[in-house]
Motif scaffolding. Structure first.
Motif, mmCIF file in Angstrom:
data_model
loop_
_atom_site.group_PDB
_atom_site.id
_atom_site.type_symbol
_atom_site.label_atom_id
_atom_site.label_comp_id
_atom_site.label_asym_id
_atom_site.label_seq_id
_atom_site.Cartn_x
_atom_site.Cartn_y
_atom_site.Cartn_z
ATOM 1 N N ARG A 183 0.839 -1.200 0.000
ATOM 2 C CA ARG A 183 0.000 0.000 0.000
ATOM 3 C C ARG A 183 0.871 1.246 0.000
ATOM 4 N NH1 ARG A 183 -4.585 -1.567 -1.764
ATOM 5 N NH2 ARG A 183 -5.269 0.573 -1.306
ATOM 6 N N LEU A 184 0.542 2.167 -0.877
ATOM 7 C CA LEU A 184 1.179 3.485 -0.921
ATOM 8 C C LEU A 184 0.121 4.506 -0.530
ATOM 9 C CD1 LEU A 184 3.207 3.134 -4.243
ATOM 10 C CD2 LEU A 184 4.008 2.776 -1.900
ATOM 11 N N VAL A 185 0.359 5.170 0.616
ATOM 12 C CA VAL A 185 -0.668 6.036 1.213
ATOM 13 C C VAL A 185 -0.105 7.434 1.395
ATOM 14 C CG1 VAL A 185 -2.187 6.379 3.202
ATOM 15 C CG2 VAL A 185 -1.680 4.057 2.400
ATOM 16 N N GLN A 186 -0.950 8.423 1.112
ATOM 17 C CA GLN A 186 -0.590 9.826 1.322
ATOM 18 C C GLN A 186 -1.882 10.575 1.675
ATOM 19 O OE1 GLN A 186 2.703 11.723 -1.089
ATOM 20 N NE2 GLN A 186 0.961 12.926 -1.844
ATOM 21 N N LEU A 187 -2.088 10.878 2.955
ATOM 22 C CA LEU A 187 -3.341 11.469 3.433
ATOM 23 C C LEU A 187 -3.042 12.671 4.316
ATOM 24 C CD1 LEU A 187 -5.224 8.177 4.450
ATOM 25 C CD2 LEU A 187 -5.467 9.455 2.307
ATOM 26 N N ARG A 188 -3.963 13.665 4.281
ATOM 27 C CA ARG A 188 -3.860 14.851 5.136
ATOM 28 C C ARG A 188 -5.226 15.128 5.746
ATOM 29 N NH1 ARG A 188 0.649 18.178 4.248
ATOM 30 N NH2 ARG A 188 1.986 17.493 2.521
ATOM 31 N N ASN A 189 -5.210 15.560 7.014
ATOM 32 C CA ASN A 189 -6.459 15.903 7.689
ATOM 33 C C ASN A 189 -6.166 16.834 8.858
ATOM 34 O OD1 ASN A 189 -9.154 15.924 8.507
ATOM 35 N ND2 ASN A 189 -8.866 14.139 9.817
ATOM 36 N N GLN A 190 -6.670 18.087 8.746
ATOM 37 C CA GLN A 190 -6.554 19.078 9.815
ATOM 38 C C GLN A 190 -5.111 19.232 10.297
ATOM 39 O OE1 GLN A 190 -9.321 17.955 12.881
ATOM 40 N NE2 GLN A 190 -11.126 18.330 11.593
ATOM 41 N N GLY A 191 -4.226 19.360 9.357
ATOM 42 C CA GLY A 191 -2.816 19.590 9.705
ATOM 43 C C GLY A 191 -2.027 18.324 9.993
ATOM 44 N N ASN A 192 -2.702 17.174 10.083
ATOM 45 C CA ASN A 192 -2.003 15.907 10.311
ATOM 46 C C ASN A 192 -1.750 15.218 8.980
ATOM 47 O OD1 ASN A 192 -2.134 16.175 13.171
ATOM 48 N ND2 ASN A 192 -4.271 15.484 13.104
ATOM 49 N N GLU A 193 -0.647 14.496 8.905
ATOM 50 C CA GLU A 193 -0.259 13.845 7.659
ATOM 51 C C GLU A 193 0.079 12.384 7.911
ATOM 52 O OE1 GLU A 193 2.722 14.658 3.869
ATOM 53 O OE2 GLU A 193 3.365 15.219 5.886
ATOM 54 N N LEU A 194 -0.433 11.513 7.048
ATOM 55 C CA LEU A 194 -0.097 10.095 7.068
ATOM 56 C C LEU A 194 0.534 9.763 5.719
ATOM 57 C CD1 LEU A 194 -0.157 7.237 8.239
ATOM 58 C CD2 LEU A 194 -2.484 6.999 7.328
ATOM 59 N N ARG A 195 1.795 9.339 5.757
ATOM 60 C CA ARG A 195 2.501 9.066 4.517
ATOM 61 C C ARG A 195 3.218 7.718 4.635
ATOM 62 N NH1 ARG A 195 4.582 12.416 0.517
ATOM 63 N NH2 ARG A 195 4.014 14.230 1.787
ATOM 64 N N SER A 196 3.024 6.858 3.665
ATOM 65 C CA SER A 196 3.719 5.569 3.578
ATOM 66 C C SER A 196 4.118 5.357 2.129
ATOM 67 C CB SER A 196 2.819 4.427 4.068
ATOM 68 O OG SER A 196 3.469 3.182 3.900
ATOM 69 N N ASN A 197 5.368 5.676 1.825
ATOM 70 C CA ASN A 197 5.846 5.559 0.445
ATOM 71 C C ASN A 197 7.034 4.613 0.320
ATOM 72 O OD1 ASN A 197 7.736 7.140 1.767
ATOM 73 N ND2 ASN A 197 8.243 8.322 -0.078
ATOM 74 N N GLY A 198 7.264 3.786 1.373
ATOM 75 C CA GLY A 198 8.377 2.834 1.347
ATOM 76 C C GLY A 198 7.891 1.408 1.168
ATOM 77 N N ILE A 199 8.627 0.624 0.386
ATOM 78 C CA ILE A 199 8.300 -0.779 0.132
ATOM 79 C C ILE A 199 9.522 -1.618 0.496
ATOM 80 C CG2 ILE A 199 7.624 -2.475 -1.604
ATOM 81 C CD1 ILE A 199 6.440 -0.154 -3.233
ATOM 82 N N LYS A 200 9.368 -2.504 1.452
ATOM 83 C CA LYS A 200 10.466 -3.357 1.877
ATOM 84 C C LYS A 200 10.760 -4.391 0.799
ATOM 85 C CE LYS A 200 12.049 -6.144 5.799
ATOM 86 N NZ LYS A 200 11.665 -6.738 7.107
ATOM 87 N N VAL A 201 12.052 -4.590 0.494
ATOM 88 C CA VAL A 201 12.465 -5.523 -0.549
ATOM 89 C C VAL A 201 13.417 -6.550 0.063
ATOM 90 C CG1 VAL A 201 13.622 -5.809 -2.773
ATOM 91 C CG2 VAL A 201 12.240 -3.763 -2.328
ATOM 92 N N GLU A 202 13.084 -7.831 -0.113
ATOM 93 C CA GLU A 202 13.944 -8.923 0.348
ATOM 94 C C GLU A 202 14.162 -9.882 -0.819
ATOM 95 O OE1 GLU A 202 11.986 -10.631 3.689
ATOM 96 O OE2 GLU A 202 12.557 -9.026 5.061
ATOM 97 N N SER A 203 15.029 -9.499 -1.726
ATOM 98 C CA SER A 203 15.269 -10.304 -2.923
ATOM 99 C C SER A 203 16.596 -9.909 -3.542
ATOM 100 C CB SER A 203 14.137 -10.112 -3.939
ATOM 101 O OG SER A 203 14.440 -10.740 -5.169
ATOM 102 N N GLY A 204 17.238 -10.881 -4.197
ATOM 103 C CA GLY A 204 18.473 -10.607 -4.923
ATOM 104 C C GLY A 204 18.273 -10.520 -6.422
ATOM 105 N N LEU A 205 17.007 -10.499 -6.885
ATOM 106 C CA LEU A 205 16.711 -10.425 -8.311
ATOM 107 C C LEU A 205 17.044 -9.046 -8.872
ATOM 108 C CD1 LEU A 205 13.324 -12.369 -8.278
ATOM 109 C CD2 LEU A 205 15.592 -13.233 -8.914
#
Length: 461
Positions: A183-205
């Motif tokens: 999930r990639l999330v970017q939300l704002r509400n009354q001055g508060n911010e929720l941001r998740s733009n990182g994706i964990k990677v566990e692979s050597g490909l």
């Protein structure tokens, strides 16, 4: 008489256990009050150990009591500083992902496999009414080092909640699902911010792609960045050079024996001048699976490995060493040449390893000794890894305990330490039976004395 027998029966409980380690080394501490120390292992320690996991390597204090310690059979790379770098990425139409998932027909690569262009590619900004694009990433030489994928949007204030499927491939043909839903999330509400733009990677490909789970809704992509944590190698390569055993030949293979439990990770063959041979390298040990005839089974480590040695104008050039797929700690090794390519003389086999270490806490009284070599199964090691991880997180990834070094080694119990201990006797039951027998004898003796006294009284009357 009975007291004397009881004393003899209880003697085994007062016996002192014999010393059960073959060799010992005094430890010299670089700092007297560091609390935790790390001592590198040398070849003499590996030559003394009995168990593959080095469970018979311990640190004891001046009173002979073991202190908390953990053994690392081979050098463990340290985590380097985290770095963030931009990634090479391309936008693909969603229709290109489907069917047999073969992207090689639309992707142009150079001779090194680097993606240089894509046919039918789309822009980073989705066209109104069109489907969200698929993002293709070429990690190149950074494959296996990426820990996290960071997504940057052109509109930092956009409201979004998007789902993607993370996939990986080594050839752009076959794809593996690494994460079915991120999930990639970017939300704002009354001055508060929720941001998740990182994706964990566990692979050597090498190649990654993000496939949208929704048809549309993604804003323009500004770029993709990668978070890397490069490993820092510790310890230099050490080598054990082995000579072929007598009786070996090119047809049946040359046999070698390694005197110790070395964590081998590289192979090298020293060939006679001006020769080239393809080898099959195998190893085995007495404690591995045995064949029907009782012999340990050889496991092939590599085949078709070409080793050569060229002497030209007084200088010699040799083939590079070969890295194994993992640590090999077997004692018996074999080289088999391809048919018709037996060298003029038996080659020397060189086995490379990076020495491990022991980390211990300064418990009890100094000075401390490192002991090794015992057939006893031993006890579990202290759980020091969580403490060491916390200290590295606080002091930096390259933090290490204070240094300690090995002094001159000396014999302790010698070869007797490698003998399996006899199963302990159940002395409690033995003593109980002795007491019961002695009690029965006492009762019989008392009864016999009563009978004798009774007969004597009848004679007197």
């Amino acid at each position: 008489m009975i007291k004397r027998l009881l004393v003899l029966a209880l003697l085994p409980f007062s016996a002192v256990a014999a010393d059960d380690f073959a060799r010992q080394w005094p430890l010299q501490l670089s700092q007297p009050d560091a609390g935790a120390y790390r001592v590198p292992l040398d070849a003499s320690v590996y030559s003394a150990v009995h168990w593959r996991d080095l469970r018979d390597v311990r640190v004891i204090d001046a009173d002979g009591k073991p202190v908390a310690s953990v053994v690392y059979a081979a050098a463990v790379p340290l985590g380097g500083a985290v770095r963030i770098a931009p990634l090479q990425w391309f936008a693909l139409p969603a229709a290109s992902v489907g069917g047999d998932d073969d992207l090689s027909v639309v992707v142009e690569r150079d001779t090194a496999g680097k993606v240089v262009s894509i046919r039918n590619s789309v822009g980073a900004a989705p066209v109104a009414g069109s489907a969200d694009p698929v993002w293709l990433i070429d990690l190149g030489g950074e494959a296996g080092k990426l820990h996290k994928l960071l997504v940057d949007w052109s509109d930092a204030a956009a409201t979004l909640d998007l789902g993607y499927r993370l996939e990986g491939s080594d050839d752009l043909r076959g794809w593996q699902v690494l994460d079915p839903q991120v999930r990639l999330v970017q939300l704002r509400n009354q001055g508060n911010e929720l941001r998740s733009n990182g994706i964990k990677v566990e692979s050597g490909l090498r190649y990654l792609r993000l496939v949208p789970l929704q048809r549309s809704g993604a804003p323009q992509l500004q770029g993709l960045r990668g978070e890397f944590a490069d490993a820092v190698e510790v310890g230099d390569w050490q080598w054990q050079e082995l000579q072929a055993a007598a009786g070996g030949n090119g047809k049946d293979g040359y046999l070698y024996r390694l005197q110790g439990r070395f964590p081998v990770q590289r192979l090298d063959v020293v060939m006679p001048p001006n020769s080239a041979v393809s080898w099959t390298v195998s190893s085995r040990d007495e404690d591995r699976t045995r064949a029907d005839n009782g012999e340990p089974v050889w496991q092939t480590l590599t085949s078709g490995w070409n080793a050569w040695n060229l002497s030209q104008a007084g200088k010699q050039q040799r083939s590079p060493s070969l890295e194994t797929s993992g640590i090999v700690d077997d004692r018996q090794w074999r080289l088999q040449a391809e048919p018709g390519a037996v060298p003029a003389a038996a080659p020397a086999l060189r086995l490379g390893y990076r020495p491990g270490s022991v980390v211990f806490l300064a418990q009890g009284r100094a000075p401390y000794l490192l002991v090794a070599g015992s057939a006893d199964e031993g006890k579990a090691q202290a759980a020091l890894d969580p403490m060491l991880a916390a200290l590295r997180a606080h002091n930096g990834p390259q933090w290490q305990p204070a240094a300690a070094t090995l002094g001159a080694g000396a014999q302790r119990a010698g070869d007797t330490a490698y003998q399996q201990a006899e199963a302990p006797r159940d002395w409690k039951n033995i003593v109980l039976w002795v007491v019961l027998v002695l009690g029965a004898l006492a009762v019989a003796g008392f009864a016999f004395s009563l009978i004798r006294s009774s007969r004597a009284e009848k004679k007197e009357t």
